[in-house]
Design a protein around this motif. Structure first.
Motif, PDB file in Angstrom:
ATOM      1  N   GLU A 103      24.831   6.693 -39.131  1.00 48.94           N
ATOM      2  CA  GLU A 103      25.458   7.044 -38.542  1.00 48.94           C
ATOM      3  C   GLU A 103      23.332   7.211 -37.513  1.00 48.94           C
ATOM      4  N   PHE A 104      23.263   7.609 -36.793  1.00 47.53           N
ATOM      5  CA  PHE A 104      21.543   7.474 -36.071  1.00 47.53           C
ATOM      6  C   PHE A 104      21.387   9.072 -35.285  1.00 47.53           C
ATOM      7  N   GLU A 105      20.466   9.461 -35.591  1.00 44.46           N
ATOM      8  CA  GLU A 105      20.254  11.100 -33.683  1.00 44.46           C
ATOM      9  C   GLU A 105      19.062  11.010 -33.738  1.00 44.46           C
ATOM     10  N   VAL A 106      19.089   9.920 -32.950  1.00 44.99           N
ATOM     11  CA  VAL A 106      17.440  10.598 -32.652  1.00 44.99           C
ATOM     12  C   VAL A 106      17.187  12.272 -32.365  1.00 44.99           C
ATOM     13  N   VAL A 164      13.557  -4.335 -34.046  1.00 45.50           N
ATOM     14  CA  VAL A 164      13.506  -3.295 -34.899  1.00 45.50           C
ATOM     15  C   VAL A 164      11.779  -3.907 -35.294  1.00 45.50           C
ATOM     16  N   ASP A 165      10.639  -3.175 -35.034  1.00 43.80           N
ATOM     17  CA  ASP A 165       9.466  -4.147 -35.678  1.00 43.80           C
ATOM     18  C   ASP A 165       8.861  -3.224 -36.241  1.00 43.80           C
ATOM     19  N   GLN A 166       8.334  -1.744 -36.579  1.00 45.14           N
ATOM     20  CA  GLN A 166       7.915  -1.796 -37.452  1.00 45.14           C
ATOM     21  C   GLN A 166       8.663  -0.262 -38.609  1.00 45.14           C
ATOM     22  N   VAL A 167       8.970   0.474 -39.382  1.00 39.60           N
ATOM     23  CA  VAL A 167       9.656   0.979 -40.099  1.00 39.60           C
ATOM     24  C   VAL A 167       8.765   2.606 -41.019  1.00 39.60           C
ATOM     25  N   GLU A 168       8.909   3.496 -41.161  1.00 44.52           N
ATOM     26  CA  GLU A 168       7.986   4.003 -41.985  1.00 44.52           C
ATOM     27  C   GLU A 168       9.665   5.034 -42.210  1.00 44.52           C
ATOM     28  N   LEU A 169       9.322   5.633 -43.505  1.00 39.55           N
ATOM     29  CA  LEU A 169      10.693   6.620 -43.798  1.00 39.55           C
ATOM     30  C   LEU A 169       9.282   8.220 -43.532  1.00 39.55           C
ATOM     31  N   LEU A 170       9.962   8.629 -42.606  1.00 40.20           N
ATOM     32  CA  LEU A 170       9.183   9.866 -43.303  1.00 40.20           C
ATOM     33  C   LEU A 170       9.370  11.342 -44.059  1.00 40.20           C
ATOM     34  N   THR A 171      10.915  11.423 -44.271  1.00 36.98           N
ATOM     35  CA  THR A 171      11.211  12.653 -44.926  1.00 36.98           C
ATOM     36  C   THR A 171      12.774  11.890 -45.750  1.00 36.98           C
ATOM     37  N   ASP A 172      12.612  12.416 -46.594  1.00 38.18           N
ATOM     38  CA  ASP A 172      13.712  12.152 -47.843  1.00 38.18           C
ATOM     39  C   ASP A 172      14.639  13.238 -47.834  1.00 38.18           C
ATOM     40  N   TYR A 191      13.018   8.597 -39.729  1.00 35.64           N
ATOM     41  CA  TYR A 191      12.792   7.621 -40.152  1.00 35.64           C
ATOM     42  C   TYR A 191      11.556   7.280 -38.657  1.00 35.64           C
ATOM     43  N   ARG A 192      10.395   6.844 -38.312  1.00 33.19           N
ATOM     44  CA  ARG A 192      10.022   6.622 -37.372  1.00 33.19           C
ATOM     45  C   ARG A 192      10.034   5.119 -37.470  1.00 33.19           C
ATOM     46  N   MET A 193      10.058   4.219 -36.496  1.00 31.23           N
ATOM     47  CA  MET A 193      10.478   2.859 -36.205  1.00 31.23           C
ATOM     48  C   MET A 193      10.116   2.476 -35.016  1.00 31.23           C
ATOM     49  N   ASP A 194      10.193   1.097 -34.431  1.00 34.67           N
ATOM     50  CA  ASP A 194       9.163   0.633 -33.108  1.00 34.67           C
ATOM     51  C   ASP A 194      10.784   0.036 -32.358  1.00 34.67           C
TER      52      ASP A 194
END
Length: 224
Positions: free
Chosen positions: A27-30, A67-75, A82-85
């Motif tokens: 589940e994704f919440e923007v 998705v081009d790039q994905v970065e996990l910011l917080t767990d 995540y921050r992603m393109d």
């Protein structure tokens, strides 16, 4: 007059459809979405995938062509920011953000659909966006429309986790003065960490303030 529309888009026609295929319980919440180019978006997104886990999710995101790039910011104990393109299947969002200067208030994605709440400058911009979808073959359904100067009722854009956490906190006496329960006690009742509950309540409070103050009335007949 500014207009809020609640929209539903099939997951197969939107970003992250390959991830949903690989991780159906995700589940994704923007949290926030930024249009920094004509053909890509930069969303900050909270994700849960209770059964599959983060390793499976990370692999699915890396393999997802949208998705081009994905970065996990917080767990946060099973909730990940995540921050992603997003670079594919985003024509509708690119149009409303760049062409109509609309604002995405909420966006929630699950296995078969995305639910969006979008603030348009006026009814005409919403109509143009709907026409854009018809012309490009996108299956966007307008489920509700609200005007900002009229009273609205109904739901407040909360996710299931946020709703459960807010109700449990209230039932346990967390909002009473003096408090009938601490944050840790409410978190124990829900079976999550103190930090995860704090984030859920913060985001839930934000949704309530945003959606209770941005008020209007429902109009389901505009596009029939």
């Amino acid at each position: 007059m500014s207009t809020i529309a609640e929209l539903q888009i099939p997951a197969a026609e939107f970003a992250l459809s390959a991830t949903f295929d690989a991780v159906p319980d995700a589940e994704f919440e923007v949290e926030r979405v930024v249009a920094y180019d004509r053909d890509r978006l930069l969303p900050f997104t909270w994700v849960t995938a209770d059964e599959s886990g983060r390793d499976v999710l990370d692999e699915a995101l890396r393999d997802d062509p949208s998705v081009d790039q994905v970065e996990l910011l917080t767990d946060l104990d099973g909730e990940w920011l995540y921050r992603m393109d997003w670079v594919d299947a985003i024509d509708f969002l690119v149009h409303v953000l760049n062409e109509e200067h609309a604002t995405v208030l909420t966006a929630f994605g699950e296995s078969d659909r995305w639910l969006l709440r979008v603030l348009f400058p006026d009814r005409d911009s919403l109509s143009r966006s709907y026409d854009f979808c018809e012309q490009t073959g996108l299956s966007v359904e307008v489920t509700s429309i609200y005007e900002l100067d009229q009273r609205r009722s109904g739901q407040f854009g909360l996710t299931a986790n946020q709703l459960e956490s807010l109700i449990t906190a209230s039932e346990q006496g967390y909002y009473e003065v003096p408090r009938g329960a601490t944050l840790t006690e409410v978190a124990d009742e829900l079976g999550i960490s103190h930090q995860a509950l704090s984030e859920r309540l913060r985001r839930g409070h934000g949704r309530l303030v945003q959606n209770a103050l941005v008020i209007g009335t429902q109009d389901d007949g505009l596009f029939r």
